[in-house]
Design a protein around this motif. Structure first.
Motif, short mmCIF file in Angstrom:
data_model
loop_
_atom_site.label_atom_id
_atom_site.label_comp_id
_atom_site.label_asym_id
_atom_site.label_seq_id
_atom_site.Cartn_x
_atom_site.Cartn_y
_atom_site.Cartn_z
N LEU A 97 0.82 -1.44 0.13
CA LEU A 97 -0.08 -0.23 -0.08
C LEU A 97 0.88 1.15 -0.04
N GLY A 126 -2.70 5.02 0.42
CA GLY A 126 -3.61 4.03 0.33
C GLY A 126 -3.68 3.18 -0.91
N TYR A 127 -3.02 3.42 -1.88
CA TYR A 127 -3.10 3.01 -3.27
C TYR A 127 -2.35 1.61 -3.25
N LYS A 128 -3.12 0.34 -3.49
CA LYS A 128 -2.31 -0.83 -3.61
C LYS A 128 -1.61 -0.61 -4.92
#
Ligand code: PEP
Ligand code: MN
Length: 447
Positions: A359, A363-365
């Protein structure tokens, strides 16, 4: 395959990663309807892919398996398919030249709609909702209503897969896949890439090889093998009701084929040697892939090989290692040795995506291009050390200009992820990152 196998007997085995369908009657009705529909692919094509994979098992071909993590019902245009095909073809030219063998091209395409997940639910704005399991199950919007599993979606998945198969065929048979054209796209890429200088020598060598062929009197636009390629279809065989409904007995060979795709794979979460997914796959004649993560032990792996490849048939089994860059050098070697010693002529692929996900701060995968390359390097090192053939790579990519993975020649930075983060599941390499990867793999193959 035991004698008693039938396409539905997986129902007597423990099964993981299935949606909770609400109406059994509706589910059965959809399965019945699917079982009346025409096949998406044909046994003869599957046999032909198997022969290509058998060559890869003997070190005489290299496999490029690539496409979306999850195809979307909402992004299903000819343009998207064309862009994906284009990048796969461009990569294949570079890999063919550098590996010195033919490249078997398999798309994660025309049916890649079902996803295994690591938890059952997720929390959105304080509400607990079922986790997204792919458009074949429900919509991705994060509401309780959208996430209600709907069996009718299996029929939509079938229809869209069918449309994708015909679009791919029209493109590959219509000259879109012409070798000299793919090469000239690559020249454009190299000319405009910050890493252009690094890639230039490979591009120039390919150029010379093409001139050489022309000088020998080979007309590139007329030679069918150079003018038309085949992109085989594949997806994860996760929803076994869908797969079983499209499984048919081939009258000629008296063998069962899953005619939803040419190749099918079993995910890292559903590869229990005694579970339903392995049971289902054991009875179909298609080439089968199995994801092999860092928690896979030698004895489980050998059990899976025994279930799926009792006849030790070249081209039947592909093992897709997805260890993560930190584990590949320590864990892969013993598994490769054990499978080799047990006599299974498998094709080993490297999936450098799924063990390298994290992450971002916002908060982006995401995945970092250099981590991906490092796992591929480790995979090649292990096979070189053992004298086994690194049979191919398994990549999540798109033809679009997305910002989902970090790095690459035109570096995607962490703060840029929000610009075009379009995936409905895992982060994919964009078109230029995919070509970067092909040239970097070429360097590993040539060395
Ligand atoms: C995938 O290929 O998208 C996937 C979920 O892989 P794995 O089963 O290896 O996690
Ligand atoms: Mn994925």
């Amino acid at each position: 395959m035991s004698l008693q196998w039938d396409p539905w007997d997986w129902q007597n085995y423990p099964i993981a990663q299935q949606p909770t369908w609400h109406s059994r009657d509706e589910l059965d009705a959809v399965r019945r309807e699917l079982s009346l529909r025409a096949p998406l692919v044909f046994p003869r094509e599957i046999d032909s892919l198997k022969r290509g994979l058998a060559r890869a098992a003997h070190g005489k071909a290299f496999v490029l398996q690539a496409g979306d993590c999850a195809e979307s019902f909402n992004d299903h245009s000819a343009a998207t398919i064309r862009a994906k095909l284009r990048v796969i073809l461009q990569m294949a030219v570079v890999l063919t030249y550098s590996s010195g063998v033919s490249v078997v091209k398999i798309g994660r395409i025309a049916g890649q709609y079902a996803k295994p997940r690591s938890s059952e639910t997720e929390v959105h704005h304080g509400v607990q909702i079922p986790v997204f399991r792919g458009h074949i199950v429900h919509d991705d919007r994060p509401t309780l209503e959208a996430r209600r599993p709907d069996p009718q979606r299996m029929l939509t998945a079938y229809d869209l897969s069918r449309a994708t198969v015909s679009t791919v065929k029209a493109l590959t048979e219509g000259g879109f896949s012409d070798l000299s054209r793919a090469h000239s796209w690559n020249q454009d890429f190299v000319a405009s890439s910050p890493e252009g200088e690094r890639y230039e020598s490979i591009a120039a060598e390919i150029e010379r090889a093409l001139h050489f062929m022309a000088a020998c009197g080979i007309d590139l636009s007329k030679e069918e093998v150079l003018h038309q390629i085949t992109l085989w279809t594949s997806h994860e065989a996760l929803l076994l009701g869908y797969e079983a409904a499209l499984t048919r007995l081939d009258p000629a060979s008296q063998r069962f084929y899953d005619l939803s795709a040419h190749q099918l794979w079993i995910g890292d979460r559903t590869r229990d040697p005694k579970g339903a997914h392995v049971r289902f796959a054991s009875g179909v004649a298609n080439p089968i892939g199995v994801k092999v993560g860092p928690s896979m032990g030698i004895s489980d792996l050998l059990d899976v090989c025994r279930e799926l490849d009792p006849d030790r048939e070249p081209g039947r089994l592909m093992l897709v290692a997805r260890m993560g860059r930190g584990a590949v050098r320590d864990k892969l070697g013993d598994l490769v040795t054990a499978v080799r010693d047990a006599g299974h002529p498998v094709v080993w692929l490297c999936d450098p995506m799924h063990g390298n996900t994290f992450l971002s701060e916002a908060g982006y995968k995401t995945r970092d291009f250099e981590d991906i390359m490092d796992e591929i390097s480790g995979f090649f090192e292990v096979h070189r050390r053992l004298g086994t053939w690194p049979g191919g790579i398994h990549i999540e990519l798109t033809g679009q200009d997305v910002t989902e993975c970090l790095g690459g020649g035109e570096e995607v930075l962490e703060e840029e992820l929000s610009r075009a983060y379009d995936t409905i599941c895992d982060p994919r390499l964009n078109a230029r990152q995919s070509l970067d990867l092909a040239y970097r793999v070429a360097e590993l193959l040539i060395r």
